[in-house]
Structures are given as structure tokens and as C-alpha cells.
Design a protein around this motif. Structure first.
Motif, PDB file in Angstrom:
ATOM      1  N   LEU A   1      64.220 -32.866-137.398  1.00 37.13           N
ATOM      2  CA  LEU A   1      63.552 -32.156-136.345  1.00 37.13           C
ATOM      3  C   LEU A   1      64.391 -32.012-135.125  1.00 37.13           C
ATOM      4  N   ALA A   2      64.492 -30.826-134.874  1.00 34.84           N
ATOM      5  CA  ALA A   2      65.628 -30.249-133.464  1.00 34.84           C
ATOM      6  C   ALA A   2      64.723 -29.975-132.581  1.00 34.84           C
ATOM      7  N   ALA A   3      64.693 -30.890-131.283  1.00 34.37           N
ATOM      8  CA  ALA A   3      64.074 -30.501-129.830  1.00 34.37           C
ATOM      9  C   ALA A   3      62.524 -30.070-130.374  1.00 34.37           C
ATOM     10  N   VAL A   4      61.891 -30.700-131.168  1.00 37.90           N
ATOM     11  CA  VAL A   4      60.558 -30.318-131.617  1.00 37.90           C
ATOM     12  C   VAL A   4      59.493 -30.699-130.315  1.00 37.90           C
ATOM     13  N   THR A   5      58.764 -29.761-130.059  1.00 40.07           N
ATOM     14  CA  THR A   5      57.630 -29.981-129.027  1.00 40.07           C
ATOM     15  C   THR A   5      56.525 -29.328-129.479  1.00 40.07           C
ATOM     16  N   LYS A   6      55.363 -30.020-129.098  1.00 33.30           N
ATOM     17  CA  LYS A   6      53.981 -29.620-129.251  1.00 33.30           C
ATOM     18  C   LYS A   6      53.275 -29.602-128.050  1.00 33.30           C
ATOM     19  N   ARG A   7      52.784 -28.542-127.718  1.00 27.36           N
ATOM     20  CA  ARG A   7      52.058 -28.687-126.419  1.00 27.36           C
ATOM     21  C   ARG A   7      50.450 -28.182-126.757  1.00 27.36           C
ATOM     22  N   TYR A   8      49.592 -28.838-126.183  1.00 30.35           N
ATOM     23  CA  TYR A   8      48.065 -28.396-126.327  1.00 30.35           C
ATOM     24  C   TYR A   8      47.596 -28.077-124.811  1.00 30.35           C
TER      25      TYR A   8
END
Length: 326
Positions: A9-16
Motif C-alpha cells: 500500500l503506497a500512500a493509500v488514503t480513504k475519505r468519506y
């Protein structure tokens, strides 16, 4: 089974919306590793698992399985399989048909998919229940069926979302050992989400402790437990005292805290509770600064100098056993 592959996982971001659930995490999981994602509710561990599975989109960053960037691939094309917390078995289908169902969806003929399903039911010791419906099984048996169904597509990575949480404590320990055995036999990567420290310590080759959408610390379970880097890690993992000193905070394992005579003691505390726990005696204390402390003493050590609630004692530890905390 499929050839195991590493996951990155490379700089994985999750936004809601405006909420950042997972905040630019970097993680490398070697092929064939049992990895536990651990942390309190809302820390981002389940969102991370669902992004790996393809059940949640990635807001930013990349997910790479082996040599393939799978960030935008649908779940069925990723080489992963997910076992859900609820098991999600079809109530009207037999155990055999539940396990064979993913191959039916791929157009595999009945004889071939049944043969493969029987093999996997044997692997999880459920072959003699093949004709039963899910409602005729215990929780532990349903879990084994769900596990067999997840494995039938020969995934490179098996994803497990709190798979033991619905089981009673005795069965949880038994199934824990079963999961570890299966992972070793199959040789594929397991990524297992849990909020249970004991579960992660028992299962993981790689423990990833998350907090507030970030990775707080990762490494071998023994290293994380023995050398927590932050107050959060020390408190969440348990088994540690967080002690304030002029130079900052220290983590001292509860089984490394000693009770000493009052004369010459550098630190004083008052005993608030004594609990006999068999081989160990759990002594709760309040330090002079008002902080809570715990000394976990071997039964023989306690018996040589017993204390009771209300006693004033000195507390100390070997400086080599103290871990500086950020």
C-alpha cells in the motif's frame, strides 16, 4: 492454491466526504505473511481491508499485489478473497453448494466445483456436514464453511474481517489455532482485522497497529509489545505502565514493576487492590502523582512480601526495562 504474492500500500488514503478514515498509509506485507490490522473502533483498519478487497474505492494512493497495480480493479479480478464477519452464508443452500457457489458464478461445471468444494471442506474438517443447511450448524462450523468458500477461488490473499468476534471465548481460542494452521499449510497471505490485542499477538507474523487513520507502529508482535514507541501503543497493547518522569514518559511492563521497602524508595505508591490470579498476583497502586500503576507479581514473590489494600510501598524497576515513549 495460487502462488502467494507480496502486497504494498503506497500512500493509500480513504475519505468519506470531509472525514479522512485512512490517512496516506504505507505498508508492505511480504508474501505468505499472517498480518493483523489492529486498533480501536474508527481507527481505519476495516476501511483499509475493504480497500484491499476492492469493496471501497481508494481516494488516493496505490495498492499493488505482486507486480500488478490492483487499485481500480473489481474485487473478482484482484486475486483476493474476503471472509466477512457475518459469514454471509446462503441459508437455502447446503454447505456443499455454499462452498461451491463462487465457482458456479465462474461457469465451472458441477462435477469439478463439487470436487473442489469437497476438498476444501475436508481441509476445514467439515466434509461430513456437506449436506446440511447453515442453520443446522454451530457458529464455529459456519465459520469453517465461510472459510472454505473464501478459499475456493485460490486467492493470493485471504482477507478476514473480525472473523472470531461472534464466537464464545473457548471456541475463539480454538479457531485462532485453526486459522494459523491453515495459513501455514496454504502458504498464502492472511490479512486479519481485529480489535483484540491477544488475538493479534497469538496470530500475527506482522502486527500493524492503527490509530486515527494512521499506522502508529508495525512489526513483529513481540517487538511491538516489548518496545512500544508511543503512549498510545503502550496503553492499547496493555501490560504496561506509563510513568511520567522529568525526562518524559516511560513504558514499564507490569511484570517488570517491583514493590520495594519504603526506606530508600525513589517512588512511593499506595496499594488500592490485590487480586490473586493463580500463578500471578495483580497489585493495583496509585502513585504519589495520582497516576495508576499495576505490578504483576509471581505468586512466590508476592508471598515473600505480601501487601494489602491501603499499604504504602516503594515502586521501582530495572532501568533497562523502561521504554521511552513519544
Amino acid at each position: 492454491m495460487a502462488v502467494p504474492a507480496p502486497l504494498e500500500l503506497a500512500a493509500v488514503t480513504k475519505r468519506y466526504g470531509a472525514t479522512v478514515a485512512v490517512d496516506a498509509i504505507d505498508l508492505k506485507i511480504p508474501a505468505g505473511t499472517y498480518c493483523c490490522l489492529l486498533g480501536p473502533s474508527g481507527c481505519g483498519k476495516s476501511s483499509t481491508l475493504r480497500m484491499i478487497a476492492g469493496h471501497e474505492s481508494v481516494s488516493e494512493g496505490d495498492i499493488v499485489l505482486g507486480a500488478a497495480n490492483v487499485t481500480d480493479l473489481p474485487p473478482a479480478q484482484r486475486g483476493t478473497a474476503m471472509m466477512f464477519q457475518s459469514y454471509a452464508l446462503f441459508p437455502h443452500l447446503s454447505v456443499l453448494d455454499n462452498v461451491a457457489f463462487p465457482l458456479k458464478m465462474r461457469g465451472i461445471d458441477k462435477a469439478a466445483r463439487y470436487a473442489k468444494a469437497q476438498d476444501l471442506l475436508a481441509l476445514v474438517a467439515m466434509d461430513r456436514y456437506a449436506a446440511r443447511l447453515p442453520a443446522q450448524l454451530s457458529g464455529g462450523q459456519q465459520q469453517r464453511v465461510a472459510l472454505a468458500r473464501a478459499l475456493i477461488t485460490e486467492p493470493q490473499i485471504l482477507l478476514l474481517d473480525e472473523p472470531l468476534s461472534a464466537l464464545d471465548p473457548f471456541l475463539r481460542v480454538r479457531m485462532r489455532a485453526e486459522l494459523k494452521r491453515l495459513q501455514r499449510e496454504l502458504g498464502i497471505t492472511f490479512i486479519h482485522v481485529t480489535h483484540g490485542q491477544e488475538e493479534a499477538l497469538a496470530l500475527a507474523d506482522l502486527m500493524v497497529l492503527m490509530n486515527g487513520g494512521k499506522i502508529e507502529q508495525q512489526g513483529r508482535p513481540r517487538d511491538v509489545f516489548n518496545a512500544p514507541r508511543t503512549e498510545f501503543v503502550a496503553r492499547f497493547m496493555g501490560g504496561h505502565n506509563v510513568i511520567r518522569t522529568p525526562g518524559g514518559a516511560l513504558g514499564v511492563r507490569t511484570d517488570h514493576l517491583r514493590l520495594t521497602p519504603l526506606d530508600g524508595a525513589e517512588r512511593l505508591a499506595r496499594v488500592t487492590e490485590v487480586e490473586y490470579q493463580g500463578a500471578w498476583v495483580h497489585v493495583s497502586l496509585t502513585g504519589e502523582d495520582g497516576g495508576d500503576l499495576i505490578a504483576l507479581l509471581p505468586e512466590a514473590v508476592f508471598d515473600a512480601a505480601p501487601v494489602t489494600s491501603g499499604d504504602r510501598v516503594g515502586v521501582g524497576w530495572d532501568p533497562a526495562a523502561a521504554q521511552p515513549l513519544a
